[in-house]
Motif scaffolding. Structure first.
Motif, PDB file in Angstrom:
ATOM      1  N   LEU A 191     -16.150  58.528  53.061  1.00 58.14           N
ATOM      2  CA  LEU A 191     -15.893  57.335  53.875  1.00 58.14           C
ATOM      3  C   LEU A 191     -14.506  56.772  53.609  1.00 58.14           C
ATOM      4  O   LEU A 191     -13.832  56.295  54.523  1.00 58.14           O
ATOM      5  N   ALA A 245     -20.457  39.665  57.650  1.00 60.72           N
ATOM      6  CA  ALA A 245     -20.930  38.975  56.437  1.00 60.72           C
ATOM      7  C   ALA A 245     -19.809  38.132  55.835  1.00 60.72           C
ATOM      8  O   ALA A 245     -18.643  38.250  56.217  1.00 60.72           O
ATOM      9  N   PHE A 252     -35.676  52.725  43.489  1.00 59.63           N
ATOM     10  CA  PHE A 252     -35.198  52.926  44.863  1.00 59.63           C
ATOM     11  C   PHE A 252     -36.418  53.109  45.754  1.00 59.63           C
ATOM     12  O   PHE A 252     -37.170  54.068  45.596  1.00 59.63           O
ATOM     13  N   VAL A 285     -13.648  46.838  63.176  1.00 61.39           N
ATOM     14  CA  VAL A 285     -14.927  46.128  63.304  1.00 61.39           C
ATOM     15  C   VAL A 285     -15.861  46.640  62.213  1.00 61.39           C
ATOM     16  O   VAL A 285     -16.306  47.786  62.252  1.00 61.39           O
ATOM     17  N   GLY A 286     -16.121  45.806  61.213  1.00 61.66           N
ATOM     18  CA  GLY A 286     -17.021  46.205  60.120  1.00 61.66           C
ATOM     19  C   GLY A 286     -16.238  46.407  58.842  1.00 61.66           C
ATOM     20  O   GLY A 286     -15.299  47.202  58.792  1.00 61.66           O
ATOM     21  N   LEU A 333     -19.340  57.914  49.369  1.00 58.80           N
ATOM     22  CA  LEU A 333     -18.153  57.064  49.299  1.00 58.80           C
ATOM     23  C   LEU A 333     -16.841  57.838  49.474  1.00 58.80           C
ATOM     24  O   LEU A 333     -15.964  57.391  50.222  1.00 58.80           O
ATOM     25  N   ALA A 383     -33.551  50.812  52.782  1.00 59.46           N
ATOM     26  CA  ALA A 383     -33.734  50.996  51.341  1.00 59.46           C
ATOM     27  C   ALA A 383     -33.884  49.638  50.680  1.00 59.46           C
ATOM     28  O   ALA A 383     -33.355  48.637  51.163  1.00 59.46           O
ATOM     29  N   ILE A 443     -17.171  50.015  53.132  1.00 56.83           N
ATOM     30  CA  ILE A 443     -16.078  50.750  52.484  1.00 56.83           C
ATOM     31  C   ILE A 443     -15.228  51.507  53.501  1.00 56.83           C
ATOM     32  O   ILE A 443     -14.007  51.634  53.333  1.00 56.83           O
ATOM     33  N   ALA A 444     -15.830  51.941  54.616  1.00 61.82           N
ATOM     34  CA  ALA A 444     -15.047  52.668  55.629  1.00 61.82           C
ATOM     35  C   ALA A 444     -14.035  51.732  56.280  1.00 61.82           C
ATOM     36  O   ALA A 444     -12.837  52.063  56.382  1.00 61.82           O
ATOM     37  N   THR A 499     -18.905  50.025  62.066  1.00 62.98           N
ATOM     38  CA  THR A 499     -20.209  49.378  61.860  1.00 62.98           C
ATOM     39  C   THR A 499     -21.290  50.443  61.681  1.00 62.98           C
ATOM     40  O   THR A 499     -21.063  51.619  61.955  1.00 62.98           O
ATOM     41  N   SER A 516     -22.352  55.503  42.044  1.00 63.92           N
ATOM     42  CA  SER A 516     -21.327  56.472  41.635  1.00 63.92           C
ATOM     43  C   SER A 516     -20.936  57.300  42.849  1.00 63.92           C
ATOM     44  O   SER A 516     -21.534  57.158  43.912  1.00 63.92           O
ATOM     45  N   GLY A 564     -17.375  44.820  51.815  1.00 64.56           N
ATOM     46  CA  GLY A 564     -17.984  45.849  50.968  1.00 64.56           C
ATOM     47  C   GLY A 564     -19.251  46.446  51.538  1.00 64.56           C
ATOM     48  O   GLY A 564     -19.634  47.551  51.175  1.00 64.56           O
ATOM     49  N   GLY A 565     -19.948  45.707  52.426  1.00 64.65           N
ATOM     50  CA  GLY A 565     -21.195  46.249  52.983  1.00 64.65           C
ATOM     51  C   GLY A 565     -22.142  46.628  51.867  1.00 64.65           C
ATOM     52  O   GLY A 565     -22.456  45.798  50.993  1.00 64.65           O
ATOM     53  N   ILE A 566     -22.546  47.891  51.863  1.00 60.48           N
ATOM     54  CA  ILE A 566     -23.559  48.342  50.892  1.00 60.48           C
ATOM     55  C   ILE A 566     -22.995  48.428  49.475  1.00 60.48           C
ATOM     56  O   ILE A 566     -23.735  48.489  48.506  1.00 60.48           O
TER      57      ILE A 566
HETATM   58  C1  LIG Z   1     -29.388  52.100  48.168  1.00 64.44           C
HETATM   59  C2  LIG Z   1     -28.225  53.015  48.472  1.00 64.44           C
HETATM   60  C3  LIG Z   1     -27.679  53.799  47.464  1.00 64.44           C
HETATM   61  C4  LIG Z   1     -26.600  54.635  47.738  1.00 64.44           C
HETATM   62  N1  LIG Z   1     -26.053  55.367  46.718  1.00 64.44           N
HETATM   63  C5  LIG Z   1     -24.934  56.072  46.927  1.00 64.44           C
HETATM   64  C6  LIG Z   1     -24.246  56.671  45.831  1.00 64.44           C
HETATM   65  O1  LIG Z   1     -24.655  56.558  44.668  1.00 64.44           O
HETATM   66  N2  LIG Z   1     -23.096  57.340  46.087  1.00 64.44           N
HETATM   67  C7  LIG Z   1     -22.568  57.422  47.355  1.00 64.44           C
HETATM   68  O2  LIG Z   1     -21.505  58.042  47.533  1.00 64.44           O
HETATM   69  N3  LIG Z   1     -23.185  56.851  48.417  1.00 64.44           N
HETATM   70  C8  LIG Z   1     -24.346  56.159  48.227  1.00 64.44           C
HETATM   71  N4  LIG Z   1     -24.957  55.535  49.281  1.00 64.44           N
HETATM   72  C9  LIG Z   1     -24.354  55.627  50.612  1.00 64.44           C
HETATM   73  C10 LIG Z   1     -23.150  54.691  50.776  1.00 64.44           C
HETATM   74  O3  LIG Z   1     -23.303  53.564  49.955  1.00 64.44           O
HETATM   75  C11 LIG Z   1     -23.025  54.232  52.225  1.00 64.44           C
HETATM   76  O4  LIG Z   1     -23.061  55.347  53.090  1.00 64.44           O
HETATM   77  C12 LIG Z   1     -21.707  53.468  52.445  1.00 64.44           C
HETATM   78  O5  LIG Z   1     -21.550  52.415  51.530  1.00 64.44           O
HETATM   79  C13 LIG Z   1     -21.654  52.967  53.883  1.00 64.44           C
HETATM   80  O6  LIG Z   1     -20.392  52.405  54.138  1.00 64.44           O
HETATM   81  P1  LIG Z   1     -19.971  52.010  55.623  1.00 64.44           P
HETATM   82  O7  LIG Z   1     -18.666  51.341  55.543  1.00 64.44           O
HETATM   83  O8  LIG Z   1     -20.119  53.178  56.532  1.00 64.44           O
HETATM   84  O9  LIG Z   1     -21.118  51.008  56.119  1.00 64.44           O
HETATM   85  P2  LIG Z   1     -21.673  49.624  55.563  1.00 64.44           P
HETATM   86  O10 LIG Z   1     -21.486  49.481  54.116  1.00 64.44           O
HETATM   87  O11 LIG Z   1     -23.047  49.526  56.133  1.00 64.44           O
HETATM   88  O12 LIG Z   1     -20.732  48.553  56.251  1.00 64.44           O
HETATM   89  C14 LIG Z   1     -20.813  48.226  57.610  1.00 64.44           C
HETATM   90  C15 LIG Z   1     -20.332  46.790  57.745  1.00 64.44           C
HETATM   91  O13 LIG Z   1     -20.290  46.443  59.134  1.00 64.44           O
HETATM   92  C16 LIG Z   1     -20.640  45.067  59.233  1.00 64.44           C
HETATM   93  N5  LIG Z   1     -21.039  44.809  60.618  1.00 64.44           N
HETATM   94  C17 LIG Z   1     -22.145  45.216  61.266  1.00 64.44           C
HETATM   95  N6  LIG Z   1     -22.135  44.809  62.543  1.00 64.44           N
HETATM   96  C18 LIG Z   1     -20.971  44.114  62.713  1.00 64.44           C
HETATM   97  C19 LIG Z   1     -20.367  43.451  63.829  1.00 64.44           C
HETATM   98  N7  LIG Z   1     -20.960  43.401  65.014  1.00 64.44           N
HETATM   99  N8  LIG Z   1     -19.163  42.849  63.640  1.00 64.44           N
HETATM  100  C20 LIG Z   1     -18.556  42.871  62.426  1.00 64.44           C
HETATM  101  N9  LIG Z   1     -19.086  43.483  61.344  1.00 64.44           N
HETATM  102  C21 LIG Z   1     -20.270  44.113  61.496  1.00 64.44           C
HETATM  103  C22 LIG Z   1     -21.764  44.924  58.219  1.00 64.44           C
HETATM  104  O14 LIG Z   1     -21.951  43.571  57.858  1.00 64.44           O
HETATM  105  C23 LIG Z   1     -21.273  45.793  57.069  1.00 64.44           C
HETATM  106  O15 LIG Z   1     -20.545  45.059  56.114  1.00 64.44           O
HETATM  107  C24 LIG Z   1     -26.059  54.705  49.049  1.00 64.44           C
HETATM  108  C25 LIG Z   1     -26.626  53.939  50.071  1.00 64.44           C
HETATM  109  C26 LIG Z   1     -27.693  53.091  49.800  1.00 64.44           C
HETATM  110  C27 LIG Z   1     -28.288  52.254  50.906  1.00 64.44           C
END
Ligand SMILES: Cc1cc2nc3c(=O)[nH]c(=O)nc-3n(C[C@H](O)[C@H](O)[C@H](O)COP(=O)(O)OP(=O)(O)OC[C@H]3O[C@@H](n4cnc5c(N)ncnc54)[C@H](O)[C@@H]3O)c2cc1C
Length: 502
Positions: A484, A38, A398, A7-8, A481, A319, A11-12, A292, A62, A42-44
């Motif tokens: 994750l 979405a 930022f 679910v989600g 990254l 952010a 990148i994780a 998620t 990076s 890729g999320g963020i």
């Molecule tokens: C502006 C910014 C800059 C950053 N810069 C860096 C960096 O330079 N280097 C670094 O290592 N890290 C950086 N980070 C941190 C890193 O990008 C994030 O921690 C990481 O991308 C999060 O990945 P995730 O898979 O945990 O979550 P997310 O990317 O948030 O993905 C979660 C996904 O779950 C989906 N979702 C939510 N609810 C549901 C549901 N009910 N059913 C199905 N899907 C759902 C969402 O749509 C989303 O696609 C940055 C973060 C931000 C915000």
């Protein structure tokens, strides 16, 4: 055949799905479905490549080179020639004092100095703060004893308290606070030292003094590589590389999971199409990986164990990223200092007249919010020259922290206007950019508050009582990254192995 739901698709979740696709291809009897709300994965993590050769990262730009897992994944995906290291010959970060940018001393590792001369000559901090730095190694014994004392080290403390114990208030306010705000969008008085800076906490337990500990580590030759790594075509290549190896039948984009219920020995997952349409009946799975953000995970776990929601981070900061690209002819007149960028301490937001409605955009409230919310700016063309054509300038503002929610409602044109105006206060009036984009990331950075690791230990115990359910993503043990990718792949591998063995 064992069925797994993910679910989600940040990148994780995509890393978990990729790992399962590899297992499937190797003949393991598993099927899986990745539900992503979405329309894209890729999320963020998102890259925009412009026609005029700007590579614009809308989220992360990076990863930390020291952690191997994102690099390993890139190589596995055939992206080795795309790997690019940060241009550390330009690695200088400035801190804003009023509208002036003052260079952080050379050789800082977070708030810990590694070069005495540059600290002692720095105009950024007072002689009292320099004295505090000079004294820290002398207290190594006491600092170590404090860290190893069961009654202190069993608990946690805020990053602010941790830094103050070593270097005093001024270093905490002037250096540590803006650094951490620029990464987590959070306040160091709230953030957990153990969760956010585990390497420095470990250094304290081993050496007492962070300065001496780091000197020894550097003496052992551990940190000579450039500090950040990226990909020439952008970080989204990691996502698309994994996506292309996941069978299309396993991808449900545009489907949000509404609930997860126990059914027989497994789980019933209910997802609805974000575009509307009929609600399909729930699908049955043997195991579920929830990837998620924290707030959604809390909602999904509420009927299963309401304590889980209390253990998850209670706050996440939002952010806004605004990228401004200036073609080489525009860039000629710009005077951007040499470096990776600057940080804006939040203790006293810069004064100055409010910019009103110039060019028909912006209002007073927006200007004030933007001024309070600007936490950092990256000079991306200097940090990663591949990100901009020769001679061009690529800036990334930022915005984060408590003032950002009032900006989230502003449209792109207003955010771009505000970013240009705010950056102009520090960099001189900026010309019209040849490319500009804005991205909002609401509640994207979970705040690991004091006591986070203890809560994670309890969370592990409670989640383990729910058979074949796992939690992955940035709410738990790292937002970067590499962590994750590693935790997503590991959780998927372990879940598949235990289901297949059952
Ligand atoms: C502006 C910014 C800059 C950053 N810069 C860096 C960096 O330079 N280097 C670094 O290592 N890290 C950086 N980070 C941190 C890193 O990008 C994030 O921690 C990481 O991308 C999060 O990945 P995730 O898979 O945990 O979550 P997310 O990317 O948030 O993905 C979660 C996904 O779950 C989906 N979702 C939510 N609810 C549901 C549901 N009910 N059913 C199905 N899907 C759902 C969402 O749509 C989303 O696609 C940055 C973060 C931000 C915000």
């Amino acid at each position: 055949m064992k069925r797994i739901a993910i679910v989600g698709g940040g990148i994780a979740g995509v890393s978990a799905a990729y790992e399962l696709a590899l297992r499937q291809r190797a003949g393991e009897p598993i099927e899986f479905v990745l539900f992503e709300a979405a329309s894209r994965l890729g999320g963020i993590v998102e890259t925009v490549r412009s026609d005029d050769d700007f590579v614009i990262e809308c989220g992360p730009d990076s990863w930390v080179t020291e952690k191997p897992w994102a690099r390993d994944l890139a190589i596995e995906l055939g992206l080795e020639s795309e790997l690019v290291l940060s241009n550390d010959s330009r690695r200088k970060t400035y801190v804003a004092e009023g509208h002036t940018l003052i260079a952080m001393p050379e050789g800082m590792r977070m708030m810990v100095p590694t070069q005495w001369a540059s600290v002692l000559n720095s105009p950024l901090i007072s002689w009292q703060a320099k004295l505090a730095y000079l004294r820290e190694p002398k207290f190594a014994g006491q600092l170590k004893a404090w860290a190893l004392d069961g009654s202190n080290s069993a608990g946690d403390e805020s990053m602010h308290d941790f830094v103050v114990r070593h270097f005093g208030d001024e270093v905490a306010d002037t250096i540590a606070a803006p650094l951490m705000a620029g990464v987590f969008g959070g306040d160091i008085a709230t953030l957990s030292a153990r969760a956010v800076l585990p390497a420095l906490v470990a250094l304290e337990r081993e050496h007492g003094s962070l300065i001496l500990g780091l000197q020894q580590r550097m003496g052992a030759g551990k940190s000579s590589a450039p500090i950040f790594t990226s990909l020439k075509s952008g970080l989204e290549a990691l996502i698309t590389g994994m996506e292309s190896r996941i069978p299309e039948r396993s991808l449900q984009r545009g489907f949000a999971v509404e609930s997860i219920e126990r059914s027989g020995g497994g789980w019933q997952v209910h997802a609805t199409s974000v575009a509307g349409g009929p609600h399909p009946a729930g699908e049955s799975f043997d195991g579920v990986l929830v990837a998620t953000p924290a707030a959604t995970a809390a909602k999904l776990f509420e009927p299963l164990d309401s304590r889980i929601g209390e253990l998850l981070p209670q706050q996440s900061s939002s952010a806004i990223v605004v990228a401004l690209g200036f073609a080489a002819d525009q860039a000629q007149a710009m005077r951007i200092p040499r470096g990776f960028g600057f940080l804006v301490p939040q203790r006293n937001p810069p004064a100055g007249e409010v910019l009103l409605g110039e060019e028909g955009f912006g209002d007073e409230a927006g200007d004030v919010a933007a001024r309070r919310a600007l936490l950092a700016c990256t000079f991306l063309d200097q940090k990663f020259p591949h990100a901009a054509p020769e001679g061009a300038v690529l800036l990334r503002a930022f915005f984060g922290g408590p003032a950002v929610p009032s900006l989230l409602q502003q449209d792109d044109a207003t955010l771009i206007y505000l970013a240009r105006a705010e950056l102009g206060r520090f960099l001189g009036k900026l010309p019209e950019p040849s490319i500009a984009l804005a991205r909002r990331w609401p509640n994207s950075l979970p705040l690991y508050a004091v006591g986070h690791m203890e809560r994670m230990a309890e969370l592990d115990v409670r989640v383990a009582r729910l058979p074949n359910l796992r939690l992955i993503g940035n709410a738990y043990r790292g937002v970067g990254l590499p962590d994750l990718v590693h935790s997503g792949r590991t959780a998927a591998r372990e879940l598949a192995a235990s289901l297949v063995a059952a």
